[in-house]
Motif scaffolding. Structure first.
Motif, PDB file in Angstrom:
ATOM      1  N   TYR A  94       0.858  -1.177   0.000  1.00  0.00           N
ATOM      2  CA  TYR A  94       0.000   0.000   0.000  1.00  0.00           C
ATOM      3  C   TYR A  94       0.890   1.221   0.000  1.00  0.00           C
ATOM      4  O   TYR A  94       1.890   1.262   0.719  1.00  0.00           O
TER       5      TYR A  94
ATOM      6  N   TYR B 234       1.723  12.076   0.757  1.00  0.00           N
ATOM      7  CA  TYR B 234       1.367  13.112   1.710  1.00  0.00           C
ATOM      8  C   TYR B 234       1.947  14.430   1.201  1.00  0.00           C
ATOM      9  O   TYR B 234       2.998  14.477   0.573  1.00  0.00           O
TER      10      TYR B 234
ATOM     11  N   PHE C 295       5.653  13.850   0.200  1.00  0.00           N
ATOM     12  CA  PHE C 295       6.287  12.642   0.710  1.00  0.00           C
ATOM     13  C   PHE C 295       5.562  11.421   0.168  1.00  0.00           C
ATOM     14  O   PHE C 295       4.335  11.322   0.245  1.00  0.00           O
TER      15      PHE C 295
ATOM     16  N   ALA D  87       5.005   4.149   2.236  1.00  0.00           N
ATOM     17  CA  ALA D  87       4.617   2.793   1.871  1.00  0.00           C
ATOM     18  C   ALA D  87       4.645   1.892   3.085  1.00  0.00           C
ATOM     19  O   ALA D  87       5.360   2.146   4.057  1.00  0.00           O
ATOM     20  N   GLY D  88       3.854   0.825   3.008  1.00  0.00           N
ATOM     21  CA  GLY D  88       3.850  -0.140   4.088  1.00  0.00           C
ATOM     22  C   GLY D  88       2.959  -1.315   3.764  1.00  0.00           C
ATOM     23  O   GLY D  88       2.295  -1.342   2.719  1.00  0.00           O
ATOM     24  N   PRO D  89       2.924  -2.304   4.663  1.00  0.00           N
ATOM     25  CA  PRO D  89       1.987  -3.411   4.494  1.00  0.00           C
ATOM     26  C   PRO D  89       0.589  -2.958   4.906  1.00  0.00           C
ATOM     27  O   PRO D  89       0.447  -2.199   5.858  1.00  0.00           O
ATOM     28  N   SER D  90      -0.432  -3.434   4.214  1.00  0.00           N
ATOM     29  CA  SER D  90      -1.789  -2.968   4.495  1.00  0.00           C
ATOM     30  C   SER D  90      -2.384  -3.598   5.750  1.00  0.00           C
ATOM     31  O   SER D  90      -3.352  -3.115   6.279  1.00  0.00           O
TER      32      SER D  90
ATOM     33  N   PHE E 163      -2.580  13.751   4.285  1.00  0.00           N
ATOM     34  CA  PHE E 163      -2.811  12.682   3.326  1.00  0.00           C
ATOM     35  C   PHE E 163      -3.405  13.241   2.040  1.00  0.00           C
ATOM     36  O   PHE E 163      -4.322  14.057   2.056  1.00  0.00           O
TER      37      PHE E 163
ATOM     38  N   LEU F 190       1.174   5.626  -0.324  1.00  0.00           N
ATOM     39  CA  LEU F 190       0.460   6.866  -0.054  1.00  0.00           C
ATOM     40  C   LEU F 190       1.333   8.048  -0.431  1.00  0.00           C
ATOM     41  O   LEU F 190       2.564   7.971  -0.411  1.00  0.00           O
TER      42      LEU F 190
ATOM     43  N   VAL G 195       4.503   2.671   8.627  1.00  0.00           N
ATOM     44  CA  VAL G 195       4.597   3.253   7.296  1.00  0.00           C
ATOM     45  C   VAL G 195       5.968   3.909   7.178  1.00  0.00           C
ATOM     46  O   VAL G 195       6.404   4.600   8.091  1.00  0.00           O
ATOM     47  N   THR G 196       6.631   3.652   6.072  1.00  0.00           N
ATOM     48  CA  THR G 196       7.954   4.223   5.842  1.00  0.00           C
ATOM     49  C   THR G 196       7.848   5.366   4.854  1.00  0.00           C
ATOM     50  O   THR G 196       7.250   5.208   3.780  1.00  0.00           O
ATOM     51  N   PHE G 197       8.433   6.501   5.226  1.00  0.00           N
ATOM     52  CA  PHE G 197       8.369   7.691   4.388  1.00  0.00           C
ATOM     53  C   PHE G 197       9.643   7.853   3.561  1.00  0.00           C
ATOM     54  O   PHE G 197      10.741   7.474   3.986  1.00  0.00           O
ATOM     55  N   GLY G 198       9.471   8.447   2.398  1.00  0.00           N
ATOM     56  CA  GLY G 198      10.618   8.887   1.610  1.00  0.00           C
ATOM     57  C   GLY G 198      11.127  10.219   2.127  1.00  0.00           C
ATOM     58  O   GLY G 198      10.587  10.783   3.082  1.00  0.00           O
TER      59      GLY G 198
END
Lengths: 113, 115
Positions: free
Chosen positions: A32, A36, A89, A92-95, A46, A34, A101-104
């Protein structure tokens, strides 16, 4: 270990044109994704997301594309407006589960009037 | 629209002192998070909290950090003996459920400056 990478720290686009922000990820467990948006002195807000079962999700002027084989996603903003100027930003992460959640590192978008 | 609120907006503390950062998550949310962003760097996950327990923490979240939900509304981050490198923006977030498919709602952050 940068599992989510945004290789462009900044981007300038003319008002009315398309803005394309890119993001790459390395963790195959991420399903998943996202985007931001962050204005100065505010927290991230979001914007749009996409599940790994899709390759495109659209919301008004914002479209996110996902290329799972390349582990790459992009955010398209059309048409770009001066109010879109912010830091974007990718995350991503597992749903499922409690995993974080890991951000860039973010891409600073400047839309020039 | 409900929002996450954080206080104070700016905290200045002497190195070695304890600091408590406060957050009021959105009322019907069950999952709570702290992140930090050192100036010019990415937003880094610190800890997630659910049902009065830490559900996950990062390697940054060492023994000098603790979190607490002292009542039905507040969610706090305590840094016991602050170091210069703790200077950063600290963001609280909350979500209705766990997982990346539940967008997190962020507060506007507390800027922590350690002198």
């Amino acid at each position: 270990d940068q599992q989510v990478k945004q290789n462009s720290p900044s981007l300038s686009v003319q008002e009315g044109r398309i803005s394309i922000l890119n993001c790459d990820y390395t963790n195959s467990m991420f399903d998943y994704f996202l985007w931001y948006k962050k204005y100065p002195a505010e927290g991230p807000t979001f914007l749009i997301s996409i599940s790994s079962i899709k390759d495109k999700n659209e919301d008004g002027r914002f479209t996110v594309f996902l290329n799972k084989s390349a582990k790459h996603l992009s955010l398209h903003i059309v048409p770009s407006q001066p109010g879109d100027s912010a830091v974007y930003f990718c995350a991503a992460g597992p749903s499922g589960g409690y995993q974080k959640v890991t951000f860039g590192t973010g891409t600073k978008l400047q839309v020039i009037p | 629209e409900p929002e996450v609120t954080q206080t104070p907006s700016h905290q200045v503390t002497q190195m070695g002192q304890e600091v408590i950062l406060r957050c009021v998550p959105i009322s019907n949310h069950l999952y709570f998070y702290w992140y930090r962003q050192i100036l010019g760097q990415k937003v880094e996950f610190l800890v997630s909290f659910y049902n009065n327990e830490i559900s996950e923490k990062s390697e940054i979240f060492d023994d000098q950090f603790s979190v607490e939900r002292p009542d039905g509304s507040n969610f706090t981050l305590k840094i016991r003996s602050t170091k210069l490198e703790d200077s950063a923006m600290y963001f609280c977030a909350s979500s209705e459920a766990a997982g990346a498919n539940q967008p997190q709602h962020f507060g506007d952050g507390t800027r922590l400056s350690i002198l």
